[in-house]
Design a protein around this motif. Structure first.
Motif, PDB file in Angstrom:
ATOM      1  N   SER A   1       0.872  -1.165   0.000  1.00 38.61           N
ATOM      2  CA  SER A   1       0.000   0.000   0.000  1.00 38.61           C
ATOM      3  C   SER A   1       0.910   1.215   0.000  1.00 38.61           C
ATOM      4  O   SER A   1       1.896   1.250   0.727  1.00 38.61           O
ATOM      5  CB  SER A   1      -0.891   0.002   1.250  1.00 38.61           C
ATOM      6  N   GLN A   2       0.592   2.183  -0.832  1.00 45.12           N
ATOM      7  CA  GLN A   2       1.430   3.372  -0.857  1.00 45.12           C
ATOM      8  C   GLN A   2       0.600   4.637  -0.815  1.00 45.12           C
ATOM      9  O   GLN A   2      -0.585   4.624  -1.160  1.00 45.12           O
ATOM     10  CB  GLN A   2       2.383   3.368  -2.037  1.00 45.12           C
ATOM     11  N   ILE A   3       1.246   5.701  -0.364  1.00 44.88           N
ATOM     12  CA  ILE A   3       0.565   6.983  -0.231  1.00 44.88           C
ATOM     13  C   ILE A   3       1.593   8.088  -0.456  1.00 44.88           C
ATOM     14  O   ILE A   3       2.769   7.918  -0.126  1.00 44.88           O
ATOM     15  CB  ILE A   3      -0.108   7.094   1.158  1.00 44.88           C
ATOM     16  N   ILE A   4       1.145   9.194  -1.021  1.00 42.88           N
ATOM     17  CA  ILE A   4       2.003  10.371  -1.179  1.00 42.88           C
ATOM     18  C   ILE A   4       1.791  11.262   0.036  1.00 42.88           C
ATOM     19  O   ILE A   4       0.654  11.600   0.378  1.00 42.88           O
ATOM     20  CB  ILE A   4       1.695  11.133  -2.483  1.00 42.88           C
TER      21      ILE A   4
ATOM     22  N   TYR B   1       7.854  -4.095   5.605  1.00 47.03           N
ATOM     23  CA  TYR B   1       8.766  -3.003   5.277  1.00 47.03           C
ATOM     24  C   TYR B   1       8.023  -1.700   5.035  1.00 47.03           C
ATOM     25  O   TYR B   1       6.841  -1.673   4.686  1.00 47.03           O
ATOM     26  CB  TYR B   1       9.618  -3.346   4.044  1.00 47.03           C
ATOM     27  N   PHE B   2       8.759  -0.625   5.263  1.00 53.58           N
ATOM     28  CA  PHE B   2       8.365   0.732   4.908  1.00 53.58           C
ATOM     29  C   PHE B   2       9.500   1.283   4.073  1.00 53.58           C
ATOM     30  O   PHE B   2      10.653   1.267   4.512  1.00 53.58           O
ATOM     31  CB  PHE B   2       8.210   1.612   6.148  1.00 53.58           C
TER      32      PHE B   2
ATOM     33  N   THR C   1       6.920  12.867  -0.520  1.00 55.18           N
ATOM     34  CA  THR C   1       7.517  11.540  -0.356  1.00 55.18           C
ATOM     35  C   THR C   1       6.466  10.473  -0.592  1.00 55.18           C
ATOM     36  O   THR C   1       5.332  10.618  -0.138  1.00 55.18           O
ATOM     37  CB  THR C   1       8.071  11.381   1.081  1.00 55.18           C
ATOM     38  N   ILE C   2       6.838   9.434  -1.302  1.00 55.37           N
ATOM     39  CA  ILE C   2       5.970   8.265  -1.416  1.00 55.37           C
ATOM     40  C   ILE C   2       6.368   7.306  -0.289  1.00 55.37           C
ATOM     41  O   ILE C   2       7.546   6.967  -0.146  1.00 55.37           O
ATOM     42  CB  ILE C   2       6.120   7.545  -2.771  1.00 55.37           C
TER      43      ILE C   2
ATOM     44  N   GLU D   1      -3.410   0.519   4.808  1.00 56.46           N
ATOM     45  CA  GLU D   1      -3.980   1.759   4.267  1.00 56.46           C
ATOM     46  C   GLU D   1      -4.362   2.731   5.376  1.00 56.46           C
ATOM     47  O   GLU D   1      -4.124   3.940   5.276  1.00 56.46           O
ATOM     48  CB  GLU D   1      -5.176   1.424   3.378  1.00 56.46           C
ATOM     49  N   ILE D   2      -4.932   2.208   6.465  1.00 55.77           N
ATOM     50  CA  ILE D   2      -5.310   3.047   7.603  1.00 55.77           C
ATOM     51  C   ILE D   2      -4.062   3.638   8.273  1.00 55.77           C
ATOM     52  O   ILE D   2      -4.038   4.821   8.615  1.00 55.77           O
ATOM     53  CB  ILE D   2      -6.149   2.225   8.610  1.00 55.77           C
ATOM     54  N   PHE D   3      -3.032   2.829   8.440  1.00 53.13           N
ATOM     55  CA  PHE D   3      -1.779   3.313   9.029  1.00 53.13           C
ATOM     56  C   PHE D   3      -1.175   4.411   8.160  1.00 53.13           C
ATOM     57  O   PHE D   3      -0.778   5.461   8.659  1.00 53.13           O
ATOM     58  CB  PHE D   3      -0.782   2.159   9.195  1.00 53.13           C
ATOM     59  N   ASN D   4      -1.083   4.157   6.848  1.00 52.76           N
ATOM     60  CA  ASN D   4      -0.490   5.135   5.937  1.00 52.76           C
ATOM     61  C   ASN D   4      -1.236   6.467   6.006  1.00 52.76           C
ATOM     62  O   ASN D   4      -0.620   7.531   6.034  1.00 52.76           O
ATOM     63  CB  ASN D   4      -0.496   4.611   4.502  1.00 52.76           C
ATOM     64  N   ALA D   5      -2.573   6.408   6.030  1.00 56.61           N
ATOM     65  CA  ALA D   5      -3.381   7.632   6.106  1.00 56.61           C
ATOM     66  C   ALA D   5      -3.138   8.364   7.427  1.00 56.61           C
ATOM     67  O   ALA D   5      -3.058   9.599   7.452  1.00 56.61           O
ATOM     68  CB  ALA D   5      -4.861   7.302   5.941  1.00 56.61           C
ATOM     69  N   ALA D   6      -3.000   7.630   8.518  1.00 55.60           N
ATOM     70  CA  ALA D   6      -2.740   8.248   9.827  1.00 55.60           C
ATOM     71  C   ALA D   6      -1.362   8.906   9.861  1.00 55.60           C
ATOM     72  O   ALA D   6      -1.202   9.995  10.420  1.00 55.60           O
ATOM     73  CB  ALA D   6      -2.879   7.209  10.938  1.00 55.60           C
TER      74      ALA D   6
END
Length: 146
Positions: A7-10, A92-93, A103-104, A132-137
């Motif tokens: 899962s990725q987020i900008i 991994y992150f 940053t992605i 996805e929830i972690f990335n958004a937080a």
């Protein structure tokens, strides 16, 4: 058997700022909805207890070994169920700068072991949803500071 999820987020912040929040392990209880707590300070090659809570599931403690802590670039650990080869997960992150202020964040996990086929629904369901929830937080924590 192997199974990969990502899962990725900008995030509108420099990689160094994202990294600072990502490795502030003592602050996780204040903002992380899924990785609730680190017991101790993670060090490469050593195990550190971690309390996890995925959506719609009970909490669980794991004791992963930290494989990589590469400043501003990558954090990686590997956990297992009982013994190696039953149900292992390499989490991994990865941070990839897009610009000076973007940053992605890529969060992923490679699952392996004989039980993977029995856990595919969970892996692609609640586990991925938890990423996805972690990335958004994490994004919210960083961008709300700007």
């Amino acid at each position: 058997m192997k199974e990969l999820i990502e899962s990725q987020i900008i995030i509108n912040a420099p990689a160094a700022a994202v990294w600072k929040v990502l490795v502030d392990f003592k602050a996780y209880p204040m903002w992380s909805p899924t990785i609730k707590e680190f017991y101790g300070n993670p060090t490469v090659g050593e195990r550190t207890k971690v309390l996890l809570s995925q959506p719609e599931e009970t909490s669980m403690k794991m004791n992963p070994v930290f494989l990589k802590i590469d400043s501003n670039k990558e954090l990686r650990w590997k956990g297992r169920l009982l013994v190696n080869g039953i149900f292992d997960g390499e989490h991994y992150f990865i941070l990839k700068p897009i610009s000076d202020n973007e940053t992605i964040l890529i969060q992923g996990e490679m699952f392996s072991g004989i039980l993977v086929p029995f856990f595919k629904k969970m892996i692609h369901g609640n586990t991925k949803k938890g990423f996805e929830i972690f990335n958004a937080a994490l994004k919210d924590r960083l961008e709300s500071r700007l």
